[in-house]
Design a protein around this motif. Structure first.
Motif, PDB file in Angstrom:
ATOM      1  N   GLN A   1      -7.244   6.717  -1.612  1.00 37.57           N
ATOM      2  CA  GLN A   1      -6.765   6.479  -0.246  1.00 37.57           C
ATOM      3  C   GLN A   1      -6.349   5.020  -0.115  1.00 37.57           C
ATOM      4  OE1 GLN A   1      -6.853   8.845   2.715  1.00 37.57           O
ATOM      5  NE2 GLN A   1      -5.306   7.265   3.086  1.00 37.57           N
ATOM      6  N   ARG A   2      -5.102   4.796   0.213  1.00 39.78           N
ATOM      7  CA  ARG A   2      -4.611   3.445   0.452  1.00 39.78           C
ATOM      8  C   ARG A   2      -4.341   3.287   1.941  1.00 39.78           C
ATOM      9  NH1 ARG A   2      -0.136   2.613  -4.174  1.00 39.78           N
ATOM     10  NH2 ARG A   2      -0.203   0.490  -3.340  1.00 39.78           N
ATOM     11  N   SER A   3      -3.959   2.079   2.368  1.00 39.05           N
ATOM     12  CA  SER A   3      -3.848   1.798   3.808  1.00 39.05           C
ATOM     13  C   SER A   3      -2.856   2.718   4.512  1.00 39.05           C
ATOM     14  CB  SER A   3      -3.460   0.340   4.024  1.00 39.05           C
ATOM     15  OG  SER A   3      -2.213   0.068   3.367  1.00 39.05           O
ATOM     16  N   LYS A   4      -1.719   2.974   3.883  1.00 42.77           N
ATOM     17  CA  LYS A   4      -0.692   3.760   4.541  1.00 42.77           C
ATOM     18  C   LYS A   4      -0.308   5.021   3.774  1.00 42.77           C
ATOM     19  CE  LYS A   4       1.420  -0.096   7.035  1.00 42.77           C
ATOM     20  NZ  LYS A   4       2.690  -0.825   7.322  1.00 42.77           N
ATOM     21  N   LYS A   5      -0.903   5.250   2.639  1.00 53.17           N
ATOM     22  CA  LYS A   5      -0.535   6.438   1.867  1.00 53.17           C
ATOM     23  C   LYS A   5      -1.686   6.852   0.971  1.00 53.17           C
ATOM     24  CE  LYS A   5       1.672   4.008  -1.997  1.00 53.17           C
ATOM     25  NZ  LYS A   5       2.888   3.946  -2.836  1.00 53.17           N
TER      26      LYS A   5
ATOM     27  N   GLU B   1       3.241  13.208  -0.886  1.00 52.65           N
ATOM     28  CA  GLU B   1       3.374  13.696   0.490  1.00 52.65           C
ATOM     29  C   GLU B   1       3.800  15.158   0.513  1.00 52.65           C
ATOM     30  OE1 GLU B   1       2.800  12.384   3.623  1.00 52.65           O
ATOM     31  OE2 GLU B   1       1.663  10.958   2.398  1.00 52.65           O
TER      32      GLU B   1
ATOM     33  N   SER C   1       5.221   8.703  -4.672  1.00 51.27           N
ATOM     34  CA  SER C   1       4.824   8.653  -3.261  1.00 51.27           C
ATOM     35  C   SER C   1       5.386   9.845  -2.495  1.00 51.27           C
ATOM     36  CB  SER C   1       5.286   7.339  -2.632  1.00 51.27           C
ATOM     37  OG  SER C   1       4.678   6.233  -3.278  1.00 51.27           O
TER      38      SER C   1
END
Length: 432
Positions: free
Chosen positions: A393-397, A419, A415
């Motif tokens: 888990q990263r900040s925006k993705k 999604e 990326s």
């Protein structure tokens, strides 16, 4: 698209799909844990076979178009796959027979098709016993049946088939000696009855002679061909003709005041030669007519290079669209079909999208935390591939990783691919 076509398409795509990685993500192979492989002893006992891949890989080489010489059949092995989920193809199986004529042959049949393919081999697998085998004639024979078997059929009185009460006619009982491979077709008054009444193929156990007779439904005035592969269970076969495709035009399936006389002469059936079996006398359009029912042996053919087998009885078997299927699941597959809510199944269209996403993944030297649905299985035909899913888990993705445990190799989705992958499996996103 055919299984072979999908494999070729995927293989070609992989040459340019790995970005900066030179490691192919998708490498389909036989997943041995999904298969149950068995044979039969000469006494009819089930014998487990452990060389799963060797059985499943049979008939992948160059295909001969005929089996030459006097053939001895040694052993038949049946590989059946328990599908991960019930919506996948329930008919996935492969039948492999080892035999010898002028050369050593392996003959294969996949799923529920009656079309055979073959391969010549230098040697048989170690589990194949060649000390004794069955010599099988190339041509079938039809003979009169002993009175004891006719008496046994008479004792059956009435056969119940799908609610129809069919009375067997014992005096019509005949005996069929099976051929090596091919079809036994039945004709009435020169018109071929839909579907062969019997389909012969090489079998590695000694097969008993088979029986054919006529049965009659007194309520509907319809006769049936009764066929038995073991002398105990008879399968009724309706008399419907190839050219009568419109159900309202089947005027020749009702036979009022029917009487049948057996006129067969015991003999071997030559290829594509019709021999008379019975005379049918009945009322047709107000007039008494007599028509002859005949048998014809059509020799079997082997699939040539690049030919794909077609399902038999396509008109009543459920349709199945071949191609890749993808399932995410909580636990490893232990040979029992998974049940809800322990798996997530991609649709056929989504499965193709997942394949494309995987093709674009790149090799990395790290992985992430395990997901609730931590396993991904790709199935395409007889082959498949398994991955372990993890994430970071990263900040925006979210980064998604797939690890192939057989190669100990991890791949990271792009990326956009990550999604799209989570959009296909939204319950997976909920567990992050």
């Amino acid at each position: 698209m055919s299984k072979r076509g999908i494999a070729m398409l995927v293989g070609a795509s992989l040459l340019s799909a790995c970005g900066t990685s030179d490691i192919e993500v998708i490498q389909l192979d036989y997943i041995e844990d999904q298969w149950n492989v068995e044979s039969y002893s000469k006494e009819g006992e089930i014998v487990p076979i452990y060389e799963t891949k060797e059985v499943l890989a049979a008939c992948e080489g160059e295909r001969p178009t005929e089996l030459k010489g006097n053939v001895t059949v040694y052993q038949t092995v049946i590989a059946g796959r328990e599908e991960l989920v019930s919506s996948l193809n329930p008919y996935m199986m492969k039948v492999v027979t080892y035999l010898e004529g002028d050369e050593r042959y392996v003959v294969c049949r996949e799923s529920y098709t009656n079309q055979l393919m073959a391969e010549t081999v230098d040697a048989f697998p170690s589990f194949v016993g060649t000390s004794e085998g069955n010599r099988v004639p190339r041509l079938p024979s039809i003979d009169q049946t002993p009175s004891s078997l006719k008496d046994k059929l008479a004792e059956a009185d009435v056969l119940d088939f799908d609610g129809k009460q069919i009375t067997p006619l014992p005096h019509t009982l005949l005996e069929v000696t099976p051929a090596l491979y091919g079809n036994l077709e039945i004709e009435l008054d020169g018109k071929v009855i839909r579907h062969p009444i019997a389909q012969f193929e090489p079998i590695g156990i000694e097969m008993p002679n088979q029986q054919i007779a006529i049965g009659y439904d007194k309520k509907s005035f319809r006769p049936y061909i009764l066929y038995s592969y073991d002398g105990h269970y008879f399968m009724p076969h309706p008399i419907e003709f190839v050219e009568l495709k419109d159900p309202e035009s089947k005027e020749n399936t009702v036979f009022s005041e029917l009487s049948i006389q057996s006129i067969v002469e015991s003999r071997e059936l030559n290829e594509k030669e019709s021999i008379p079996l019975y005379e049918f006398t009945y009322i047709k359009k107000g007039q008494q007519v007599t028509e002859t029912m005949s048998a014809r042996f059509v020799p079997g053919t082997l699939l040539k290079e690049d030919e794909e087998p077609t399902p038999m009885f396509e008109d009543w078997m459920p349709a199945y669209e071949e191609g890749p299927r993808v399932i995410a699941h909580r636990e490893t597959f232990d040979g029992k079909t998974l049940s809800h809510p322990d798996f997530l199944e991609a649709s056929k269209k989504e499965s193709k999208e997942v394949v494309k996403i995987l093709e674009e993944a790149v090799s990395v030297n790290r992985s992430g935390e395990s997901l609730d649905f931590r396993y991904l299985t790709l199935i395409d035909g007889l082959k498949g591939q398994e991955f372990e899913i993890s994430y970071t888990q990263r900040s925006k993705k979210v980064d998604i990783y797939l690890t192939d445990p057989l190669r100990d190799q991890t791949f990271k989705l792009s990326s956009e691919g990550a999604e799209a992958f989570l959009d296909i499996f939204p319950r997976m996103r909920e567990s992050l």
